[in-house]
Structures are given as structure tokens and as C-alpha cells.
Design a protein around this motif. Structure first.
Motif: not given
Length: 369
Positions: A62-75
Motif C-alpha cells: 500500500d502507498a503509505d507503507i514504510e517497508y523494511v525488506e526481509l532478512g536474517a535476524l542477528e543473534r
């Protein structure tokens, strides 16, 4: 009328699933095989998804989304051999924190069940049953708020709430502090960690939070993102693509923690009915928050059934089917027709028209998270 009828049909089916399946909800279903066409679609996408996420296909947002891309989670940096975390681990398993002396934190957050209990909602003091599902405690070190309604503002705050909740552990400050201060081994342990002569409930919650901050599990998706590309099948690659595009999951489940940390109404509030839960509204008093609940992280989602704030959906494919239909959209009737608080389902939800094979691919990907 059509929306209301559809909701009634959905609710009836939901209760049927619950009545037959909740007892087995913690057992993950096997991944379904994909047909040649689906696997071929995943194989065609593999090269791009094995590359830099900056070059992945554009997410459908949606136009108002401040998206953060998927990624690995750090320990997390804190380790279990930290003295505060070690004390917290001991407290986490100790029923001394409950009024009856029979419940511990681990009663509802079992290490053997990914720190959940596999129940629709947990039983507590005097066999009382709560209204909400116990979420996993894994991978919470970076989470800014807690509880389905956001009522806890930190891990330490979250750790204290079940201890004093009359439905859960049903203790109080005076009881817990008196018991621990009368225990010579706890007196020594707390003095060594905190340097104080008197044990307080705040120290208890701080220690438990320190232990919870160490609870981390690497997932197949983490390993995929770190270069072990064989960790995802072609079917799961397609599921990843659908998750970010036509499945619209990334609108709310994003970043390494797979959540936007926001609150949304999926239409599962049962407003005006026996299962009513007002969600975030009970905390904020804002009519826009009626029936809204925190977006849960999807990490370990394949192993932490049942689902939703009330635990009423026993299987992942049921969750996917609800989103595929655009969520539940109950309409007011009777005395509720003119009720200004009757909530509207979030406009983030759309009918998706995913095929059965696409839904299976999406489920296969979710099981890698």
C-alpha cells in the motif's frame, strides 16, 4: 447481508475446526508437494531471490507503507551465561512466583514447544482459562512492545504482568517478595547480581527479561539469507515471492523480525458476542482501535500453532485461507446497527485469489520462517 452471511459461514467452519483440531495444533503439518508448474515457477525465480535483496521484485505494498525488506535476524548480544540471565532462567522455571506454587512462566511458555504451550489459550490459577493465545518468547530481544494489545512496554514489564494477573499466576508483590527474601539461596543470588539486600519484584522481572532476551533460534530462512540457498525448496522460493507480492503479506510482516509492530483489525473481535475482545481499544480508548491486535512476528510460525490472538485457528492453511478471502468482515445487526464502536476490518486486507497450489507454496515458505 452477503458479508454477514459469509462471516457466519466462516465462524461456523472456524468453530468446527477448533473443536476437532486444537488438541493437536502444536504438531506441524507436513509440507505439501508442489506440482511441476509450481516448482517450475519457483525454480525460475531462484536466481533472483538468491541474489541481493535490493534486486528482488518489487513488493506489492500500500502507498503509505514504510517497508523494511526481509532478512536474517542477528543473534542477540546477551548470552545465557550472563549472571542476570542465569538468575532469570531459574526464576522462569520456578513456581514460587505463582500464588498456588504450582505455575511457572514455563507452564505457558515451554522450551520444548518453542516457548508456547500449544493451547488455544492457557489455563492459570484455579484452572481459569484466559482469552488470549500465549505467543512464543523466541526472538523478542529487539521487540519494542508486548502483549496482543500492546499493554506491556518492555520485556521486563511483560515478565511482571502474568505474575500478578489474577487469571494467570495470581500472585502479588508482597507474596513474591516475601517468599524470595525468605530463601537464602535466592538472597545470595540476587545480592550477587543486583548488589541489594532486599529482593524486589522489579528485580525479578528484570532477571526474567534478561533470560528471555537470550531466547533465539536460527531458522531455515535465516540460513538462506546468509547464503545457504539449498535451505529453501523451489516451492518455498515461490512462496517467498508470493509473500512479498500477490499475497500482500509484506504489508504487515516485514524486516528480519517479520512484523510492522503495529495493530490491525482482522475482523476476529467477535464484537457484541460472548468471545468479544476489544483489543488495543482497552488500552488507548481510541474507537479506531476496537478489535485491533498487534501484528505477531512470523518467526517460527510453523511450530507455534494455534494462531491469532484468541488461538481459534489451528492450522496455517486456515490462516492463509482467511487472508485469501480478505479477512473476516462481520456486519452489525440488531442493537449493534447504530453502535458507533462497531469496528471495521482493516483495509490492508484484500481478496487475493491465490490458487490452492499457490496457497500451499505460501504455507511451505511460512514453515521455513
Amino acid at each position: 447481508m452477503r458479508s454477514f452471511v459469509l462471516f457466519c459461514v466462516f465462524a461456523a467452519g472456524l468453530f468446527a475446526l477448533v473443536s476437532t483440531s486444537v488438541g493437536q495444533a502444536s504438531v506441524p503439518a507436513p509440507e505439501r508437494a508442489c506440482g511441476a508448474q509450481i516448482c517450475d515457477r519457483g525454480a525460475a525465480l531462484r536466481e533472483v531471490y538468491e541474489g541481493d535483496p535490493a534486486h528482488w521484485p518489487k513488493a506489492h505494498l500500500d502507498a503509505d507503507i514504510e517497508y523494511v525488506e526481509l532478512g536474517a535476524l542477528e543473534r542477540p548480544e546477551l548470552r545465557r551465561d550472563d549472571p542476570v540471565a542465569q538468575l532469570g532462567a531459574r526464576l522462569f522455571d520456578d513456581p514460587v512466583l505463582s500464588r498456588s506454587g504450582q505455575f511457572s512462566c514455563a507452564s505457558c511458555h515451554s522450551p520444548d514447544m518453542r516457548f508456547t504451550d500449544g493451547q488455544r489459550s492457557s489455563f492459570g490459577h484455579d484452572r481459569q482459562q484466559g482469552a488470549r493465545n500465549a505467543p512464543t518468547l523466541l526472538d523478542k530481544a529487539q521487540q519494542p512492545g508486548f502483549m496482543w494489545d500492546g499493554s506491556a512496554t518492555s520485556l521486563a514489564h511483560q515478565a511482571m504482568m502474568p505474575i500478578t494477573n489474577p487469571i494467570e499466576m495470581a500472585a502479588d508483590r508482597a507474596l513474591v517478595e516475601a517468599r524470595l527474601n525468605a530463601d537464602a539461596s535466592y538472597q545470595e543470588a540476587f545480592a550477587r547480581v543486583f548488589g541489594d539486600d532486599q529482593i524486589t519484584l522489579e528485580q525479578v522481572s528484570e532477571a526474567i527479561a534478561a533470560f528471555e532476551m537470550t531466547l533465539y533460534r536460527t531458522t531455515r530462512f535465516d540460513r538462506f539469507m546468509r547464503g545457504e540457498h539449498q535451505r529453501l525448496s523451489d516451492q518455498q522460493i515461490l512462496g517467498l515471492h508470493l509473500f512479498r507480492t500477490t499475497g500482500r503479506c509484506a504489508n504487515c510482516h516485514m524486516g528480519p523480525r517479520l512484523t510492522d509492530d503495529d495493530f490491525h483489525n482482522l475482523g476476529l473481535h467477535f464484537y457484541g458476542r460472548s468471545r468479544e475482545d476489544l483489543g488495543r481499544y482497552a488500552i488507548t480508548g481510541d474507537p479506531a482501535d476496537v478489535g485491533a491486535f498487534r501484528t505477531p512476528s512470523l518467526r517460527h510460525v510453523g511450530e507455534t500453532a494455534p494462531y491469532m490472538h484468541n488461538g481459534l485457528i489451528p492450522h496455517l492453511h486456515g490462516v492463509i485461507n482467511i487472508y485469501n478471502e480478505g479477512g473476516a468482515r462481520p456486519r452489525p445487526r440488531g442493537d449493534l446497527v447504530d453502535d458507533p464502536l462497531f469496528p471495521e476490518t482493516s483495509d490492508r486486507l484484500h481478496e487475493l485469489e491465490l490458487t490452492a497450489e499457490e496457497r500451499s507454496a505460501l504455507e511451505a515458505f511460512l514453515r521455513a520462517l
